[in-house]
Scaffold this active site. Structure first.
Site, mmCIF file in Angstrom:
data_model
loop_
_atom_site.group_PDB
_atom_site.id
_atom_site.type_symbol
_atom_site.label_atom_id
_atom_site.label_comp_id
_atom_site.label_asym_id
_atom_site.label_seq_id
_atom_site.Cartn_x
_atom_site.Cartn_y
_atom_site.Cartn_z
ATOM 1 N N GLU A 1 1.560 -0.657 -5.043
ATOM 2 C CA GLU A 1 0.602 0.390 -5.387
ATOM 3 C C GLU A 1 1.395 1.694 -5.351
ATOM 4 O O GLU A 1 1.685 2.224 -4.276
ATOM 5 C CB GLU A 1 -0.536 0.468 -4.365
ATOM 6 N N ASP B 1 0.832 -1.199 0.000
ATOM 7 C CA ASP B 1 0.000 0.000 0.000
ATOM 8 C C ASP B 1 0.875 1.261 0.000
ATOM 9 O O ASP B 1 1.863 1.333 0.744
ATOM 10 C CB ASP B 1 -0.860 -0.031 1.275
HETATM 11 C C1 GLC Z 1 -4.177 3.090 -0.672
HETATM 12 C C2 GLC Z 1 -5.417 2.255 -0.526
HETATM 13 C C3 GLC Z 1 -6.540 3.144 -0.103
HETATM 14 C C4 GLC Z 1 -6.182 3.786 1.221
HETATM 15 C C5 GLC Z 1 -4.837 4.502 1.127
HETATM 16 C C6 GLC Z 1 -4.315 4.830 2.490
HETATM 17 O O1 GLC Z 1 -4.281 4.024 -1.690
HETATM 18 O O2 GLC Z 1 -5.678 1.568 -1.715
HETATM 19 O O3 GLC Z 1 -7.752 2.445 0.021
HETATM 20 O O4 GLC Z 1 -7.165 4.689 1.587
HETATM 21 O O5 GLC Z 1 -3.870 3.703 0.534
HETATM 22 O O6 GLC Z 1 -3.882 3.659 3.122
#
Ligand code: GLC
Length: 506
Positions: A250, A189
């Site tokens: 991500e 994340d």
């Molecule tokens: C990422 C997740 C999202 C979350 C953010 C903070 O972007 O996919 O859902 O709100 O991180 O952890």
């Protein structure tokens, strides 16, 4: 348990489970791990290679679980560690791998470190700078003694200080904890966030919110060089376990070249290719993104990933404007080289729920910025009975979703569920799909035509008139009905087993 082939992730179809919304075994209105376990046969029949579980860790759910209070335990709402172990064992027994979410950029403010006042593990300052939270508003909150702490997301999500050796050691240990329990990998994340520019400089003059700059320009809190040292620490840990343990980033960065820096034999295995998710439903936009993505994949010597929906963006039925388009985009995605990430419910053709009452919305971004991601997080409809198999779900399920339920679609050969099943089954069997090469065929501007070796042609018509398929061969799969003369209607994609030459007339 070993499931063979260490490179499984290269062309895998990974199904994202948002545990809160997927399936509820104990009937409390919130999905849980036993619910996931109860749907493993459904997932095996769907034909996915792996599931990615969004966070199920101990959490106040200030951000749906992306605010972790204990990285080594399961929140009681989702079950227990024993449930997790049973889920992994059973999934592996059915040939499904399990990836878990790792949230290293920030913890919950309920994490014992924050609660115990271990400020050196977070980012505290006497004065805030001008950084803004991704969810809107300032990225700093003041505590009783006047100090400020940084939170790039909600105030309940304080950013961790990755310059502190204890933070690094803790996450190495968390990785091992889940690897020991048999997970096949991690979705990292905010993988571009952990290291901030030295001295925390202001972003400076700008028009509009900083969130709008992300993706175009570099900001001092994202995509800093130092983050790559963390992945170089993690990779040997992943590699020290057998069976092909992987990690997918991500990372929202400003270019495919920047994204490529996260991938490689000494860093992470994959990164989400969000450009495909953001592309318009038009042959030209898809082609531009596909060409860029493949060039980037070549650069790093690893296949790319494809995503159409996830828990953060409006579902692609709604984004692309119709179910027909969503089905067509799906056939395109599933025919591209690399791995595909599906989001729970997309196989049912679920649209975004746009009319949730404000008072039921739970996304912290809604409160701070007015934009809500709740509409793609509405629980998955399972049965064709009122309630769709849920009792008092945490977000209301539209009554008409009984018709979109898995049960209603089960025996309908034209259903979206059966389209996904057919596509995934062909993808497993057809030698041209998955990894391998792709070549472009000549086609009119509104039509995208590619050939996967050997001889599988994908034609997508994003124009307003039907087009002839342009290649001779057998139609293996079509996202919608073809015209009587075999031409491809607007908003439709087909997979053709080619038997002749390839030209598509305008
Ligand atoms: C990422 C997740 C999202 C979350 C953010 C903070 O972007 O996919 O859902 O709100 O991180 O952890």
């Amino acid at each position: 348990m070993l499931l063979g082939n260490d490179d499984w992730w290269r062309d895998a179809v990974v199904y994202q489970v948002y545990p809160r919304s997927f399936a509820d075994a104990n009937g409390d209105g919130t999905g849980d791990l036993q619910g996931v376990r109860g749907r493993l046969d459904y997932l095996a029949r769907l034909g996915v290679d792996a599931i990615w579980l969004s966070p199920f860790y101990t959490s106040p759910l200030a951000d749906g679980g992306y605010d972790v209070a204990d990285y080594r335990d399961v929140d009681p709402r989702f079950g227990t560690l024993a449930d997790f172990d049973a889920l992994v064992a059973e999934a592996h027994g059915k040939g499904i791998r399990v990836i878990v979410d790792l949230v290293p950029n920030h913890s919950s403010d309920q994490h014992p470190w924050f609660q115990a006042g271990l400020r050196d593990r977070y980012i505290f300052r006497d004065q805030p700078n001008d950084w803004e939270s991704i969810f809107g508003g300032p990225a700093w909150t003041q505590v009783e003694d006047g100090q400020w702490y940084l939170h790039l997301f909600a105030p309940e999500q304080p950013d961790l200080n990755w310059d502190h050796p204890e933070v690094r050691a803790e996450f190495r240990d968390i990785l091992r904890f889940w690897l020991e329990r048999g997970v096949d990998g991690f979705r990292v994340d905010v993988a571009h966030g952990m290291i901030k520019a030295a001295g925390l400089p202001d972003v400076g003059a700008k028009d509009g919110p900083q969130a709008e700059m992300l993706g175009d320009e570099q900001v001092p809190y994202f995509d800093q060089d130092g983050v790559h040292d963390i992945y170089r620490e993690w990779r040997p840990i992943l590699d020290s376990y057998p069976g092909g343990r992987m990690a997918v980033a991500e990372a929202w960065v400003s270019s495919p070249e920047r994204l490529a820096r996260y991938i490689g034999p000494d860093e992470l295995h994959q990164a989400f290719n969000f450009e495909f998710m953001m592309a318009d439903f038009h042959a030209k936009s898809f082609r531009t993104v596909i060409e860029k993505s493949l060039a980037e994949a070549e650069l790093v010597g690893a296949p790319t990933t494809w995503v159409l929906s996830n828990h953060d963006k409006p579902r692609h039925v709604t984004r692309h404007g119709s179910l027909a388009r969503a089905r067509a985009a799906t056939l395109l995605m599933l025919a591209l080289p690399g791995s595909a990430y599906l989001y729970n419910g997309e196989e049912l053709g679920l649209p975004e729920v746009l009319d949730l009452p404000d008072e039921l919305r739970q996304d912290p971004a809604f409160l701070r910025r007015g934009e809500s991601r709740d509409g793609c997080r509405v629980p998955v409809p399972w049965t064709a009975e009122p309630g769709c198999g849920w009792r008092d779900p945490w977000l209301p399920i539209p009554p008409e979703w009984t018709e979109l339920s898995a049960e209603a679609q089960e025996d309908d050969p034209g259903s979206t569920l059966n389209l996904y099943r057919a596509a995934l089954s062909l993808r497993r069997r057809h030698p041209a799909l998955g990894g391998g090469t792709l070549s472009w065929l000549d086609s009119p501007e509104d039509v995208l035509a590619v050939e996967r070796d050997p001889g599988l042609v994908v034609v997508l018509n994003t124009g307003e008139r039907p087009v002839p398929p342009g290649v001779a061969g057998e139609v293996l799969l079509s996202s919608g009905p073809l015209a009587a003369d075999g031409s491809i209607p607007p908003d439709t994609a087909v997979w053709i087993q080619r038997s002749g030459s390839a030209t598509i007339d305008s």
